[in-house]
Motif scaffolding. Structure first.
Motif, PDB file in Angstrom:
ATOM      1  N   GLN A  38       1.777   6.125  -1.846  1.00  0.00           N
ATOM      2  CA  GLN A  38       0.377   5.969  -1.499  1.00  0.00           C
ATOM      3  C   GLN A  38      -0.179   7.337  -1.139  1.00  0.00           C
ATOM      4  O   GLN A  38       0.540   8.229  -0.710  1.00  0.00           O
ATOM      5  CB  GLN A  38       0.178   4.978  -0.358  1.00  0.00           C
ATOM      6  CG  GLN A  38       0.854   5.379   0.950  1.00  0.00           C
ATOM      7  CD  GLN A  38       0.670   4.319   2.010  1.00  0.00           C
ATOM      8  OE1 GLN A  38       0.744   3.129   1.747  1.00  0.00           O
ATOM      9  NE2 GLN A  38       0.403   4.748   3.241  1.00  0.00           N
ATOM     10  N   ILE A  39      -1.506   7.466  -1.357  1.00  0.00           N
ATOM     11  CA  ILE A  39      -2.139   8.759  -1.095  1.00  0.00           C
ATOM     12  C   ILE A  39      -3.598   8.498  -0.756  1.00  0.00           C
ATOM     13  O   ILE A  39      -4.236   7.607  -1.318  1.00  0.00           O
ATOM     14  CB  ILE A  39      -2.013   9.698  -2.323  1.00  0.00           C
ATOM     15  CG1 ILE A  39      -2.640  11.063  -2.022  1.00  0.00           C
ATOM     16  CG2 ILE A  39      -2.614   9.072  -3.565  1.00  0.00           C
ATOM     17  CD1 ILE A  39      -2.432  12.085  -3.147  1.00  0.00           C
ATOM     18  N   THR A  40      -4.127   9.255   0.183  1.00  0.00           N
ATOM     19  CA  THR A  40      -5.533   9.082   0.550  1.00  0.00           C
ATOM     20  C   THR A  40      -6.426   9.756  -0.499  1.00  0.00           C
ATOM     21  O   THR A  40      -6.000  10.697  -1.175  1.00  0.00           O
ATOM     22  CB  THR A  40      -5.832   9.706   1.919  1.00  0.00           C
ATOM     23  OG1 THR A  40      -5.623  11.121   1.845  1.00  0.00           O
ATOM     24  CG2 THR A  40      -4.951   9.085   2.988  1.00  0.00           C
ATOM     25  N   GLN A  67      -7.196   0.312  -1.675  1.00  0.00           N
ATOM     26  CA  GLN A  67      -7.585  -0.407  -0.464  1.00  0.00           C
ATOM     27  C   GLN A  67      -8.224   0.591   0.499  1.00  0.00           C
ATOM     28  O   GLN A  67      -7.569   1.517   0.969  1.00  0.00           O
ATOM     29  CB  GLN A  67      -6.371  -1.076   0.185  1.00  0.00           C
ATOM     30  CG  GLN A  67      -5.734  -2.157  -0.668  1.00  0.00           C
ATOM     31  CD  GLN A  67      -4.508  -2.772  -0.004  1.00  0.00           C
ATOM     32  OE1 GLN A  67      -4.075  -2.305   1.043  1.00  0.00           O
ATOM     33  NE2 GLN A  67      -3.960  -3.815  -0.618  1.00  0.00           N
ATOM     34  N   LYS A  68      -9.526   0.375   0.699  1.00  0.00           N
ATOM     35  CA  LYS A  68     -10.325   1.285   1.529  1.00  0.00           C
ATOM     36  C   LYS A  68     -10.239   2.706   0.955  1.00  0.00           C
ATOM     37  O   LYS A  68     -10.630   2.938  -0.168  1.00  0.00           O
ATOM     38  CB  LYS A  68      -9.861   1.217   2.981  1.00  0.00           C
ATOM     39  CG  LYS A  68     -10.092  -0.155   3.609  1.00  0.00           C
ATOM     40  CD  LYS A  68      -9.675  -0.178   5.065  1.00  0.00           C
ATOM     41  CE  LYS A  68      -9.935  -1.552   5.670  1.00  0.00           C
ATOM     42  NZ  LYS A  68      -9.542  -1.627   7.085  1.00  0.00           N
ATOM     43  N   VAL A 123       0.390   3.028  -5.047  1.00  0.00           N
ATOM     44  CA  VAL A 123       0.963   3.282  -6.375  1.00  0.00           C
ATOM     45  C   VAL A 123       2.294   2.561  -6.506  1.00  0.00           C
ATOM     46  O   VAL A 123       3.127   2.589  -5.597  1.00  0.00           O
ATOM     47  CB  VAL A 123       1.195   4.798  -6.594  1.00  0.00           C
ATOM     48  CG1 VAL A 123       1.683   5.052  -8.022  1.00  0.00           C
ATOM     49  CG2 VAL A 123      -0.073   5.583  -6.304  1.00  0.00           C
ATOM     50  N   LYS A 124       2.480   1.918  -7.664  1.00  0.00           N
ATOM     51  CA  LYS A 124       3.786   1.333  -7.964  1.00  0.00           C
ATOM     52  C   LYS A 124       4.008   1.349  -9.473  1.00  0.00           C
ATOM     53  O   LYS A 124       3.070   1.301 -10.258  1.00  0.00           O
ATOM     54  CB  LYS A 124       3.882  -0.092  -7.435  1.00  0.00           C
ATOM     55  CG  LYS A 124       2.865  -1.062  -8.014  1.00  0.00           C
ATOM     56  CD  LYS A 124       3.047  -2.448  -7.414  1.00  0.00           C
ATOM     57  CE  LYS A 124       2.014  -3.418  -7.979  1.00  0.00           C
ATOM     58  NZ  LYS A 124       2.180  -4.795  -7.425  1.00  0.00           N
ATOM     59  N   GLU A 125       5.268   1.447  -9.859  1.00  0.00           N
ATOM     60  CA  GLU A 125       5.585   1.432 -11.279  1.00  0.00           C
ATOM     61  C   GLU A 125       5.548  -0.001 -11.779  1.00  0.00           C
ATOM     62  O   GLU A 125       5.878  -0.947 -11.062  1.00  0.00           O
ATOM     63  CB  GLU A 125       6.977   2.030 -11.529  1.00  0.00           C
ATOM     64  CG  GLU A 125       7.049   3.521 -11.247  1.00  0.00           C
ATOM     65  CD  GLU A 125       8.388   4.114 -11.648  1.00  0.00           C
ATOM     66  OE1 GLU A 125       9.192   3.374 -12.252  1.00  0.00           O
ATOM     67  OE2 GLU A 125       8.619   5.294 -11.352  1.00  0.00           O
ATOM     68  N   VAL A 126       5.159  -0.151 -13.021  1.00  0.00           N
ATOM     69  CA  VAL A 126       5.122  -1.479 -13.631  1.00  0.00           C
ATOM     70  C   VAL A 126       6.557  -1.950 -13.862  1.00  0.00           C
ATOM     71  O   VAL A 126       7.379  -1.225 -14.443  1.00  0.00           O
ATOM     72  CB  VAL A 126       4.354  -1.445 -14.974  1.00  0.00           C
ATOM     73  CG1 VAL A 126       4.423  -2.795 -15.670  1.00  0.00           C
ATOM     74  CG2 VAL A 126       2.908  -1.049 -14.714  1.00  0.00           C
TER      75      VAL A 126
END
Length: 515
Positions: A426-428, A477-478, A483-486
């Protein structure tokens, strides 16, 4: 790989239905003997065309004879040996020499092949008289084929497609010649009252393709469906990309078996459709469409080795492969077997592909021009043919190239999104904006989540092979990007494995029966 394949029938491949003619054992060098051989070919052709077909089996046998005459005797033997460097004598010359007379349809078909040989193999420079004669022969041939008594001539689909494909090709050559004339040469055109032009060609093709009926497969129907594809090619060639796209998007899955009966038609259908997707910025669809035909032809290419068309089909296969390599820059999913094909290609495509991955615009531009369909400022009508001056023949294709090169730079930024996000769970947005502009996040999401349209090609063809993107799955989200791999669908994998095992068992059973 995909669970399904593009439809085809093994009996339609040349290696299953093309006989090796005894003519191949003859060695003829004398001019009189060569002319006699051409005359005997016309005799055999007319005899076969006159055959009264009383059953489906007899029709199959008669078409097989036509295929042998056309593919093996005329093209493979005569074009490659007897008349390799010289023009064929036209039908009228043979009639006079041997004091004989042939049916008009026989003469028109024979002359079409003669002019094709002249355009493709013999005449190194454009010949105006040959072009005019060939145009007039096509007009007479298509008029004859539209007559009721000729709609079910025993012509193999590959021959029918070659006639229409050559029709488009000779128009390209003639348009290119017209646009390269110098000003002091243009006056001579005012005496020409009948010549190649787009308006008349489209009317001719439309007269055939409005009669399409996929429930019937005879000469008229092959002419109808292949004329539809030829019309789409004409529009793309002339820069009418959206019209070509509209025609191609209406092709249905149930019609593919008709196009598959000619390797050249099948390749053209998918390569032109893929190219139109690319121009429309529908990159995932372009990637899938081109991948399907590359994999299809790579699997079945050995079944074309008996045909004179084998080399040209291989060249077309490499062009489509190169176009797919370019397309993968816009939508970076490429199968491992495609990479292998790039490494094994005749034209050392993998070396160029590695440079393209570094966004070498010069290399990308070169490969794009080599792999895309023929595009040119064509002759729209006779009035334009006689009056238009100082037109750049390559204007449309150069504009197209510049447009796609600008888009590939935009695609590069979208591709960089994945490179950045693959490093994070995740990253802002604040952190991401320090690396790339925020807008590319949304562009990345839109590209990955593209859906199929309701047109026939996408809903009935691509839908059978459509899969979720294997790229990153992003949820916002906000102000945080998650992030996630398929994940690979395990059930799909098990089903594919079961299907492979079933196919293997069926193959072993068939082999054991034949031993």
């Amino acid at each position: 790989m995909y669970e399904q394949e593009l439809p085809s029938n093994l009996d339609d491949f040349p290696n299953y239905n093309l006989k090796q003619s005894a003519e191949s054992e003859k060695i003829i060098v004398d001019n009189d003997q060569k002319k006699k051989a051409a005359y005997q070919f016309m005799q055999s052709l007319e005899k076969n065309l006159r055959t009264k077909i009383s059953s489906p089996q007899q029709r199959i046998q008669t078409i097989a004879v036509s295929l042998e005459l056309y593919d093996t005797i005329f093209n493979k033997i005569y074009c490659n040996t007897l008349y390799k460097e010289t023009l064929f004598p036209l039908a009228e010359t043979l009639e006079e020499a041997f004091n004989d007379e042939f049916d008009s349809i026989t003469k028109l078909l024979f002359n079409e092949s003669c002019y094709r040989h002249a355009f493709q193999s013999v005449q190194q420079q454009f010949n105006l008289q040959t072009s005019i004669e060939s145009w007039q022969n096509y007009q007479l041939l298509f008029a004859a084929l539209q007559q009721k008594q000729n709609i079910d001539l025993p012509l193999p689909p590959s021959w029918i497609w070659d006639i229409l494909d050559e029709y488009v090709y000779q128009f390209y050559v003639s348009s290119r010649w017209r646009k390269l004339l110098k000003n002091d040469e243009i006056n001579q055109l005012k005496n020409i009252q009948d010549f190649w032009n787009l308006e008349e060609m489209l009317k001719t093709l439309e007269a055939f393709y409005t009669q399409r009926n996929s429930s019937v497969q005879n000469t008229l129907q092959y002419l109808a469906f292949y004329s539809y594809l030829a019309a789409a090619k004409l529009h793309v060639m002339s820069g009418n990309f959206q019209v070509g796209y509209t025609l191609l998007s209406q092709i249905q899955h149930s019609e593919l078996i008709i196009y598959s009966k000619s390797g050249g038609a099948y390749q053209s259908l998918f390569s032109y459709t893929g190219f139109c997707f690319l121009l429309n910025k529908e990159y995932k669809k372009a990637n899938l469409t081109l991948t399907l035909i590359v994999n299809y032809f790579n699997k079945f290419k050995q079944l074309y080795t008996k045909s004179y068309q084998y080399d040209s089909l291989i060249k077309q296969h490499e062009k489509i492969l190169a176009l797919l390599a370019v397309t993968s820059l816009y939508y970076p999913e490429i199968e491992d077997n495609i990479i292998t094909l790039l490494k094994e290609s005749r034209n050392k495509l993998f070396e160029k592909y590695e440079k393209m991955l570094k966004y070498d615009l010069q290399v990308i531009g070169e490969i794009l021009l080599q792999s895309c369909p023929k595009i040119i400022n064509t002759i729209k009508n006779l009035k334009e043919f006689q009056t238009e001056q100082e037109v750049n023949p390559n204007e449309i294709i150069m504009d197209m190239k510049d447009k796609l090169l600008k888009e590939v730079l935009e695609a590069k930024k979208i591709n960089e999104v994945e490179q950045v996000l693959s490093l994070y769970n995740q990253i802002t947005f604040q952190h991401f904006n320090k690396l790339l502009p925020e807008k590319y996040i949304q562009l990345y999401i839109e590209r990955n989540n593209v859906i199929l349209n309701e047109n026939s090609f996408e809903s009935s063809v691509l839908s059978k092979f459509w899969q979720k993107s294997k790229l990153l799955d992003i949820e916002i989200q906000k102000d945080i990007i998650h992030v996630k791999e398929v994940q690979i669908n395990q059930r799909d994998f098990i089903n594919q494995l079961a299907q492979m095992n079933a196919n293997l068992e069926k193959t072993f059973l068939e082999l054991s029966r034949n031993l």
